[in-house]
Scaffold this motif. Structure first.
Motif, PDB file in Angstrom:
ATOM      1  N   GLU A 139      45.807  46.848  41.499  1.00 49.42           N
ATOM      2  CA  GLU A 139      45.533  47.651  40.563  1.00 49.42           C
ATOM      3  C   GLU A 139      46.884  48.206  39.576  1.00 49.42           C
ATOM      4  OE1 GLU A 139      42.285  49.897  43.098  1.00 49.42           O
ATOM      5  OE2 GLU A 139      44.379  51.044  42.821  1.00 49.42           O
ATOM      6  N   ARG A 167      43.006  36.327  39.306  1.00 51.60           N
ATOM      7  CA  ARG A 167      42.171  37.049  40.293  1.00 51.60           C
ATOM      8  C   ARG A 167      40.600  36.600  40.013  1.00 51.60           C
ATOM      9  NH1 ARG A 167      46.609  38.091  42.003  1.00 51.60           N
ATOM     10  NH2 ARG A 167      47.460  39.994  42.570  1.00 51.60           N
ATOM     11  N   LYS A 193      36.853  37.505  39.100  1.00 50.99           N
ATOM     12  CA  LYS A 193      36.343  38.578  38.292  1.00 50.99           C
ATOM     13  C   LYS A 193      35.794  39.382  39.064  1.00 50.99           C
ATOM     14  CE  LYS A 193      35.915  35.435  34.184  1.00 50.99           C
ATOM     15  NZ  LYS A 193      35.023  34.474  33.712  1.00 50.99           N
ATOM     16  N   THR A 194      34.910  39.153  40.090  1.00 49.81           N
ATOM     17  CA  THR A 194      34.352  40.081  40.847  1.00 49.81           C
ATOM     18  C   THR A 194      35.485  41.121  41.435  1.00 49.81           C
ATOM     19  OG1 THR A 194      34.370  38.752  42.756  1.00 49.81           O
ATOM     20  CG2 THR A 194      32.247  38.365  41.476  1.00 49.81           C
ATOM     21  N   ARG A 195      36.253  40.474  42.087  1.00 43.76           N
ATOM     22  CA  ARG A 195      37.416  41.513  42.483  1.00 43.76           C
ATOM     23  C   ARG A 195      38.079  42.330  41.430  1.00 43.76           C
ATOM     24  NH1 ARG A 195      39.049  44.471  46.426  1.00 43.76           N
ATOM     25  NH2 ARG A 195      41.331  45.044  46.696  1.00 43.76           N
ATOM     26  N   THR A 243      36.571  43.331  38.751  1.00 48.48           N
ATOM     27  CA  THR A 243      35.579  44.530  38.362  1.00 48.48           C
ATOM     28  C   THR A 243      35.735  45.515  39.452  1.00 48.48           C
ATOM     29  OG1 THR A 243      33.882  42.746  37.609  1.00 48.48           O
ATOM     30  CG2 THR A 243      33.079  44.917  38.326  1.00 48.48           C
ATOM     31  N   TYR A 244      35.772  45.444  40.633  1.00 50.31           N
ATOM     32  CA  TYR A 244      36.005  46.410  41.654  1.00 50.31           C
ATOM     33  C   TYR A 244      37.442  47.163  41.309  1.00 50.31           C
ATOM     34  CZ  TYR A 244      37.084  48.897  45.958  1.00 50.31           C
ATOM     35  OH  TYR A 244      37.432  50.068  46.817  1.00 50.31           O
ATOM     36  N   GLN A 245      38.432  46.577  40.958  1.00 46.97           N
ATOM     37  CA  GLN A 245      39.778  47.445  40.665  1.00 46.97           C
ATOM     38  C   GLN A 245      39.600  48.095  39.412  1.00 46.97           C
ATOM     39  OE1 GLN A 245      42.306  43.753  40.662  1.00 46.97           O
ATOM     40  NE2 GLN A 245      42.603  44.036  42.802  1.00 46.97           N
ATOM     41  N   ALA A 260      37.002  49.439  38.271  1.00 46.64           N
ATOM     42  CA  ALA A 260      35.991  50.764  38.385  1.00 46.64           C
ATOM     43  C   ALA A 260      36.928  51.400  39.245  1.00 46.64           C
ATOM     44  CB  ALA A 260      34.841  50.403  39.398  1.00 46.64           C
ATOM     45  N   CYS A 261      37.653  51.145  40.310  1.00 49.74           N
ATOM     46  CA  CYS A 261      38.574  52.237  40.988  1.00 49.74           C
ATOM     47  C   CYS A 261      39.674  52.960  39.921  1.00 49.74           C
ATOM     48  CB  CYS A 261      39.272  51.464  41.778  1.00 49.74           C
ATOM     49  SG  CYS A 261      38.397  51.145  43.350  1.00 49.74           S
ATOM     50  N   HIS A 289      37.595  55.420  37.686  1.00 52.62           N
ATOM     51  CA  HIS A 289      37.334  56.366  38.447  1.00 52.62           C
ATOM     52  C   HIS A 289      38.509  57.490  38.504  1.00 52.62           C
ATOM     53  CE1 HIS A 289      35.271  58.865  41.315  1.00 52.62           C
ATOM     54  NE2 HIS A 289      36.284  58.864  42.283  1.00 52.62           N
TER      55      HIS A 289
END
Length: 159
Positions: free
Chosen positions: A51, A76, A78-80, A82-84, A86-87, A90
């Motif tokens: 991140e 990286r 793209k799915t990983r 997307t999670y990062q 989002a974190c 947040h």
């Protein structure tokens, strides 16, 4: 500087070409720096190292970057990513918005909170990198960098 172990390929015949050997030494050195940086990043910014890399990329792009660009630049999935993202969103460190004219495109940018946090922590983070490099970069790593960047050897010799 800490006593660095002798490079295994420095004795006897070498299986790897000099350029690949040099690259492996550089990777080992940067890996050691990343390990040191991970704990400082977590403590100061409360984000993961991956991140943090996203934040650093965005810090150099005031208008933001598309998610696909970030994924490509960091290598990286793209799915990983997307999670990062989002974190980070947040935590209030990034914003996401759709790209005008491209319904699938998403652009990410730093928030003012993230800019302030990076500015506040950048001195300590830079010092951590410098200390780790001083500890882990020995003669073999310097030689490796000169092998990868022949112009570096010329500049060093001229000084």
């Amino acid at each position: 500087m800490a006593d660095l172990p002798e490079c295994p390929s420095s004795s006897g015949t070498r299986l790897l070409p000099d350029e690949l050997r040099a690259w492996m030494l550089v990777l080992a050195s940067t890996g050691a720096v990343e390990q040191r940086l991970r704990s400082v990043v977590k403590e100061r910014l409360d984000v993961s190292h991956d991140e943090f890399l996203v934040l650093c990329l965005l810090a150099e792009q005031p208008a933001g970057l598309r998610m696909t660009q970030i994924a490509e630049l960091l290598g990286r999935p793209k799915t990983r990513l997307t999670y990062q993202i989002a974190c980070l969103q947040h935590a209030g460190l990034v914003t996401r918005k759709s790209v005008c004219g491209d319904k699938r495109g998403v652009e990410v940018a730093l928030t003012d909170k993230a800019r302030a946090l990076l500015k506040e922590s950048s001195g300590l983070l830079a010092e951590t990198v410098i200390q780790a490099l001083e500890e882990f970069i020995g003669p073999a790593q310097c030689e490796a960098m000169r092998a990868l960047l022949p112009g570096l050897a010329k500049e060093t010799a001229a000084e």
